[in-house]
Design an enzyme around this catalytic site. Structure first.
Site, PDB file in Angstrom:
ATOM      1  N   LEU A 204       0.824  -1.201   0.000  1.00 48.14           N
ATOM      2  CA  LEU A 204       0.000   0.000   0.000  1.00 48.14           C
ATOM      3  C   LEU A 204       0.864   1.259   0.000  1.00 48.14           C
ATOM      4  O   LEU A 204       0.522   2.259  -0.651  1.00 48.14           O
ATOM      5  CB  LEU A 204      -0.930   0.000   1.210  1.00 48.14           C
ATOM      6  CG  LEU A 204      -2.094  -0.984   1.170  1.00 48.14           C
ATOM      7  CD1 LEU A 204      -2.862  -0.941   2.490  1.00 48.14           C
ATOM      8  CD2 LEU A 204      -3.026  -0.703   0.020  1.00 48.14           C
TER       9      LEU A 204
ATOM     10  N   GLU B 212      -6.835   3.419   0.000  1.00 51.78           N
ATOM     11  CA  GLU B 212      -5.433   3.303   0.395  1.00 51.78           C
ATOM     12  C   GLU B 212      -5.086   4.284   1.513  1.00 51.78           C
ATOM     13  O   GLU B 212      -4.022   4.900   1.528  1.00 51.78           O
ATOM     14  CB  GLU B 212      -4.521   3.459  -0.821  1.00 51.78           C
ATOM     15  CG  GLU B 212      -4.777   2.342  -1.827  1.00 51.78           C
ATOM     16  CD  GLU B 212      -3.852   2.371  -3.011  1.00 51.78           C
ATOM     17  OE1 GLU B 212      -2.706   2.815  -2.858  1.00 51.78           O
ATOM     18  OE2 GLU B 212      -4.277   1.943  -4.097  1.00 51.78           O
TER      19      GLU B 212
END
Length: 397
Positions: free
Chosen positions: A252, A376
């Protein structure tokens, strides 16, 4: 010591800080290649795709992106371009200047699915999947978020249990870009030994990916739910080089870095539309760009836009030097997405009623960025990451 030259380069409204001077000829060539591709293959069609809520020809687009080296471009080997972090960032900016959905396709492919296999997979995983993914022949997706667990992935319910030598996966993932067109999925699941990642061919029995419809954001993007109904995998499907949340979180972080650049692409497209409109739209006998209030808006937007690009460039140089920390990525994601949305909203006010029309890119970018703001890492999560870094106190729990 000789006196400095009094001749200064002309002021460039498109690059008021002279950031291009920081870029190499190769950087500029890569940027121009991606910009040209987006102008030819995306911009003529994106309003229709967005209005229809579809991304037709996604497999062909993926192959074309592979042919220009945009998939997994900052990875090395296995058919990947081996570009610098700054070059990857420039590509993300140009792709999102076309549409966030196109940049999301590339980010999920390269920074999540491919990166997870490249960093944590076995040599067999890498050889089997990465060349086809780099070429765009195989599309990948990344399954972490669940219907009930987004910001708290440690509480995920997807579970992988051992059955003899095999693994059996059961669970659901939600809001998965590329899901229904993917040939391979990287799935994160609880196990008796902690959270592990699995490389899952999407033709495995028990795997399905129903597409999510009725979105008002990222409409020109494939978004799906992933359903794993006792998906049986061989023992070597597990990513061998990582256990725990540090695996998906490092992926991420890599993808968030691309967002730091990409958000500025959406902001730039909206800002440019506002500037062009302000120079031609007449009210009270002259172009509205000649009024003080409009110029104040344009000046403030330009300051935030190019500060954001400069921040993205700085973080890219740190990544290339191996010195980029996750907290710094949070700094960039929090600032740049937040400022990009404000630039889009202010641009809309300059365009007036025309700002809501798909004839202009502004409202499309604004609604897309509402998703980018959340995925995210929400604003709140990045604020807490920075808050913990600044105080040493953990406010998450």
């Amino acid at each position: 010591m000789s006196a400095p030259s009094s001749k200064l380069p002309p002021f460039d409204p498109a690059d008021p800080l002279g950031i291009d001077d920081l870029l190499s000829a190769e950087d500029l060539a890569i940027r121009d290649t991606v910009r040209s591709w987006a102008a030819d293959r995306v911009l003529p069609h994106i309003a229709e795709w967005y209005e229809n809520g579809e991304l037709p020809g996604i497999r062909e687009l993926a192959r074309e992106l592979g042919s220009i080296g945009a998939l997994g471009m900052s990875l090395t080997g296995y058919g990947c371009a081996g570009a610098t972090a700054v070059q990857y960032g420039l590509a993300c900016l140009e792709l999102e200047a076309a549409d966030s959905g196109i940049r999301s396709l590339v980010s999920v492919q390269g920074s999540l699915a491919m990166y997870a296999i490249w960093r944590f997979g076995s040599e067999e995983h890498k050889r089997r999947w990465l060349p086809g993914m780099a070429a765009g022949e195989i599309i990948g997706c990344f399954g972490l978020t669940e219907p009930d667990h987004g910001s708290d992935p440690a509480a995920m319910r997807t579970y992988a249990k051992k059955d003899g030598a095999d693994w059996v996966l059961t669970g659901r993932k939600m809001w998965i870009t590329n899901g229904s067109v993917a040939g391979v999925a990287v799935i994160w699941a609880q196990t008796d030994a902690g959270i592990r990642g699995f490389v899952v061919p999407t033709d495995a029995p028990g795997f399905s990916a129903p597409e999510i419809r009725h979105k008002w954001s990222l409409r020109a993007s494939v978004t799906s739910e992933l359903v794993l109904d006792e998906v049986r995998l061989p023992a070597d499907a597990v990513l061998p080089e990582v256990t725990g949340l540090k695996g998906p979180l490092s992926c991420l972080s890599h993808a968030r870095y691309g967002i730091v650049w990409g958000a500025m692409g959406a902001a730039r497209a909206s800002f440019e539309a506002a500037v062009d409109y302000a120079k031609t739209r007449e009210q009270f006998g002259k172009p509205i760009g000649g009024f003080q209030l409009t110029q104040a808006k344009l000046a403030d937007m330009a300051v935030e836009l190019h500060k954001g690009i400069l921040l993205a460039h700085h973080l890219g140089r740190r990544m290339d030097a191996g010195r980029l920390r996750p907290e710094q990525v949070s700094f960039g994601k929090l600032n740049n997405v937040r400022e990009a949305i404000e630039i889009c909203r202010t641009s809309r006010t300059i365009l007036g009623a025309n700002g809501i029309s798909l004839e202009y890119p502004v409202m499309r970018h604004a609604t897309n960025l509402e998703s980018v703001l959340t995925y995210e890492g929400t604003v709140e999560m990045h604020q807490l990451v920075l808050g913990k870094a600044l105080t040493g106190l953990d406010a998450f729990r």
